[in-house]
Design a protein around this motif. Structure first.
Motif, PDB file in Angstrom:
ATOM      1  N   LEU B  91      24.321   0.499  16.295  1.00 12.36           N
ATOM      2  CA  LEU B  91      25.659  -0.449  16.763  1.00 12.36           C
ATOM      3  C   LEU B  91      25.518  -1.515  15.691  1.00 12.36           C
ATOM      4  CD1 LEU B  91      25.092  -0.574  20.652  1.00 12.36           C
ATOM      5  CD2 LEU B  91      26.613   0.949  19.054  1.00 12.36           C
ATOM      6  N   ARG B  95      28.978  -2.227  13.200  1.00 13.34           N
ATOM      7  CA  ARG B  95      29.589  -3.543  12.938  1.00 13.34           C
ATOM      8  C   ARG B  95      29.832  -4.097  11.779  1.00 13.34           C
ATOM      9  NH1 ARG B  95      26.004  -5.116  17.221  1.00 13.34           N
ATOM     10  NH2 ARG B  95      27.184  -5.127  19.273  1.00 13.34           N
ATOM     11  N   GLU B 112      25.293   6.057  22.394  1.00 12.21           N
ATOM     12  CA  GLU B 112      25.413   4.790  21.438  1.00 12.21           C
ATOM     13  C   GLU B 112      26.619   5.211  20.553  1.00 12.21           C
ATOM     14  OE1 GLU B 112      21.317   4.192  20.787  1.00 12.21           O
ATOM     15  OE2 GLU B 112      21.574   2.374  21.112  1.00 12.21           O
ATOM     16  N   LYS B 115      30.105   4.012  21.561  1.00  9.62           N
ATOM     17  CA  LYS B 115      30.111   2.831  21.398  1.00  9.62           C
ATOM     18  C   LYS B 115      30.214   2.309  19.735  1.00  9.62           C
ATOM     19  CE  LYS B 115      29.501  -1.566  23.129  1.00  9.62           C
ATOM     20  NZ  LYS B 115      30.603  -2.174  23.984  1.00  9.62           N
ATOM     21  N   GLU B 118      33.670   2.721  18.378  1.00  9.83           N
ATOM     22  CA  GLU B 118      34.782   1.554  18.956  1.00  9.83           C
ATOM     23  C   GLU B 118      34.343   0.406  18.150  1.00  9.83           C
ATOM     24  OE1 GLU B 118      34.375   2.958  23.447  1.00  9.83           O
ATOM     25  OE2 GLU B 118      33.898   0.590  22.907  1.00  9.83           O
ATOM     26  N   LEU B 119      32.941   0.053  17.748  1.00 11.04           N
ATOM     27  CA  LEU B 119      32.714  -1.263  16.940  1.00 11.04           C
ATOM     28  C   LEU B 119      32.937  -1.216  15.542  1.00 11.04           C
ATOM     29  CD1 LEU B 119      29.099  -1.865  18.561  1.00 11.04           C
ATOM     30  CD2 LEU B 119      30.811  -3.279  18.911  1.00 11.04           C
TER      31      LEU B 119
END
Lengths: 513, 131
Positions: B91, B95, B112, B115, B118-119
């Motif tokens: 994650l 980013r 994860e 997620k 998306e990040l």
């Protein structure tokens, strides 16, 4: 005052950390298992211990390791090459252990071939395993030592992942090390994780000005005169990298480092010594003569690492250059011969055109067998003694190709040389191809191997009697090698009789003057 | 480090820009061909440096290198770096993505990953294993 605690230790096993009694070619015995004698005696002949100082720093060390040692020292790191028998003095306070090798696991030719033929593990792999299992390395590893391995055989770790894991190797580097090694060391010093594997591509090899000059003696005075090769043979990894010529002043500096530390002879290292200063494949006689005069000025004896057969023929026929270089090399009478490794690879024109189309240049690939014979004749007449290699089991090889190689071997009988057949190992542009494995060994291959063996035994005895290991101090080694050759002769003859094969030894070579 | 004289300046390899491929989860045999295809495409596309980042649940287990070997052997012209990272760092890494990154989804993929995609603001592009 000398700092006696080194944070970065560079080392390798005994088969590499040795001067092989001052004869690089004896080092090839480390690629075989001990035959007809105990291992300790084999090791004494092939890889005697290196003289060291009180801290365990060897008098001579492998050249590539000397380069990295110099680079690290130039950048302020407290680094040194340490003989494998003296690691216990340093590893408890070292941060990084760097290893290099020509053949960690005996997967390269000719080790792989001796292993296949004798069914016994060669001493280089045994010796490296003993090194990695030393209690001082295991203890230091548990205490956080980082282990980085590389060198010409770095790729072999991809085939031994279990040992990579078992011995706690942090990073494997495949390729020229100058640019990557500082990155890796900086990561360790800053506490960042290391990459698991790095392949250094042609865009990340160092330029001439990034290559450091060695600070201490290299094994048998080996000095690099160029990197890369323009011939683009498909089985070779060196040819994938750009061509760089080392300037004469740098070569001279490194020769002087060796001479100052008592190494009076030198080996000029290149994949093709005769291409030094060349424009493409066009030879540069002036550069070669300057190079050899420079070497002659400082060195007692000179040898070549490698040369191509096409360049040997071209040099002599177009410029009379082999004769001129012989005059320079042998001018003071201290040496009356010099050695070189050459690649015959195949006697098949069809295969030569496919896998090494530029190997015969400036001659057409169709003329490859003639180029080989002519070059052998030139070397014979000039006392340039080749250790030649052949490759068996090349991709797309057919029985007829192997027979063409056998025919070429017959043509080479009159010329003083050692010829070693090697099984194909996937490297260079062919590195994704299949390994040559046991079940593919054909009758034709066996025939080629027999011819090579008898050729080399016959000429090996002549070379030993006339040229090699002179002087009383070399007598014990010479005696052992002679006994070994006799043992090989007896052993192979017995096997041939058992198999009902016609003895090839009866076909003694015609010796040309 | 004190009192030394720098005589050779050397360019960094790891400091250069790398094209990245992420492999999330354990590497399986069915993924090898997809990775080979990516390596070939990058190599023939003129990419000079490639980084393969493995997000593994157990980064101490090097078995994935046995499967990776034929992939690495496809290459002759690029610098290739292989790194291992724990899945939990996925994650944070997502980013920070600046350029598009191909992702190959391995066995036992962590939740994860969704997620992370998306990040990454859609910069993580999932590669289909089968053509």
């Amino acid at each position: 005052m000398t700092n006696e605690r080194f944070e970065i230790i560079l080392t390798t096993d005994r088969t590499m950390m040795s001067d092989h009694h001052g004869k690089e070619f004896i080092g090839f015995m480390t690629t075989g298992p001990p035959i007809g004698m105990p291992e300790f005696l084999w090791m004494w002949i092939a890889a005697p211990k290196m003289k060291t100082d009180r801290l365990g720093r060897p008098w001579q060390a492998p050249y590539a390791m000397r380069k990295l040692e110099a680079l690290l020292q130039d950048h302020g790191y407290n680094a040194a090459i340490i003989d494998p028998d003296h690691l216990h003095k340093h590893l408890d306070h070292a941060r990084i252990l760097m290893l290099s090798h020509h053949d960690y696991f005996a997967l390269c030719p000719p080790s792989s071939e001796w292993w296949l033929v004798t069914k016994q593990e060669p001493v280089n792999a045994r010796s490296f395993r003993r090194l990695m299992e030393k209690p001082e390395i295991r203890r230091a590893k548990k205490n956080g030592l980082k282990i980085i391995v590389g060198g010409p055989a770095g790729w072999q770790w991809l085939y031994r992942v279990n040992l990579w894991e078992k011995w706690g190797v942090d990073t494997v580097v495949d390729g020229e090390g100058e640019r990557i090694v500082l990155d890796l060391v900086e990561k360790v010093y800053s506490g960042e994780p290391l990459p698991r594997y790095v392949f250094v591509g042609p865009n990340d090899v160092p330029m001439i000005e990034e290559i450091p000059r060695i600070k201490h003696a290299s094994v048998n005075g080996l000095i690099e005169i160029m990197r890369g090769c323009p011939r683009h043979c498909k089985f070779c990894s060196v040819t994938l990298r750009p061509l760089r010529y080392i300037p004469l002043d740098m070569i001279e500096d490194e020769i002087l480092v060796n001479v100052k530390e008592g190494v009076k002879g030198g080996i000029l290292h290149s994949e093709d010594v005769l291409l030094y200063g060349a424009r493409g494949l066009r030879l540069n006689p002036d550069a070669l003569i300057k190079l050899h005069k420079l070497a002659r000025k400082h060195l007692k004896t000179i040898a070549w690492a490698h040369a191509s057969l096409a360049a040997i023929k071209n040099a002599e026929e177009e410029y009379g250059l082999i004769s001129k270089l012989r005059e320079i090399i042998c001018e003071d009478g201290v040496q009356d011969y010099w050695g070189v490794e050459v690649g015959v690879e195949t006697g098949s024109v069809k295969l030569a055109k496919k896998i090494m189309p530029a190997k015969a240049a400036p001659y057409p690939a169709e003329k490859w067998p003639d180029v080989v014979e002519d070059a052998f004749a030139i070397m014979h007449e000039n006392n340039l003694i080749p250790a030649a290699t052949l490759i068996l089991g090349l991709p797309e090889e057919k029985p007829d190709d192997v027979l063409r190689t056998a025919e070429l071997l017959d043509r080479l009988k009159p010329y003083r040389s050692l010829i070693v057949p090697m099984f194909f190992v996937p490297m260079g542009a062919l590195k994704d191809k299949d390994w040559f494995t046991t079940f593919k060994v054909s009758d034709e291959h066996i025939e080629v191997m027999r011819r090579c063996l008898w050729h080399s035994v016959k000429w090996g005895e002549e070379i030993m009697n006339r040229f090699y290991l002179r002087g009383p101090s070399k007598f014990p080694v010479k005696l052992m090698l002679k006994l070994f050759l006799r043992y090989v002769r007896w052993k192979v003859r017995s096997y041939e009789e058992k198999m009902g094969w016609k003895p090839l030894i009866a076909e003694a070579p015609v010796i040309r003057s | 480090m004190e009192g030394f004289q720098l005589t050779t300046t050397v360019e960094s390899v790891l400091g250069q820009s790398f094209s990245e491929v992420w492999i999330v989860g354990e590497l399986g045999e069915d993924m090898v061909e997809a990775l080979k295809r990516i390596v070939r495409n990058r190599m023939f596309g003129g990419v000079k440096r490639l980084k393969l980042i493995f997000y593994l649940s157990n980064p101490e287990d090097l078995n994935y290198l046995n499967l990776l070997r034929p992939v690495l052997l496809e290459n002759v012209s690029m610098s290739i770096v292989v790194e291992e990272r724990p899945v939990k760092s996925l994650l944070d890494d997502a980013r920070l993505i600046k350029d598009e990154v191909n992702v190959i989804i391995g066995k036992m993929v962590s939740a994860e990953l969704v997620k992370a995609i998306e990040l990454s603001r859609d910069r993580l592009k999932v590669v289909e294993i089968h053509d």
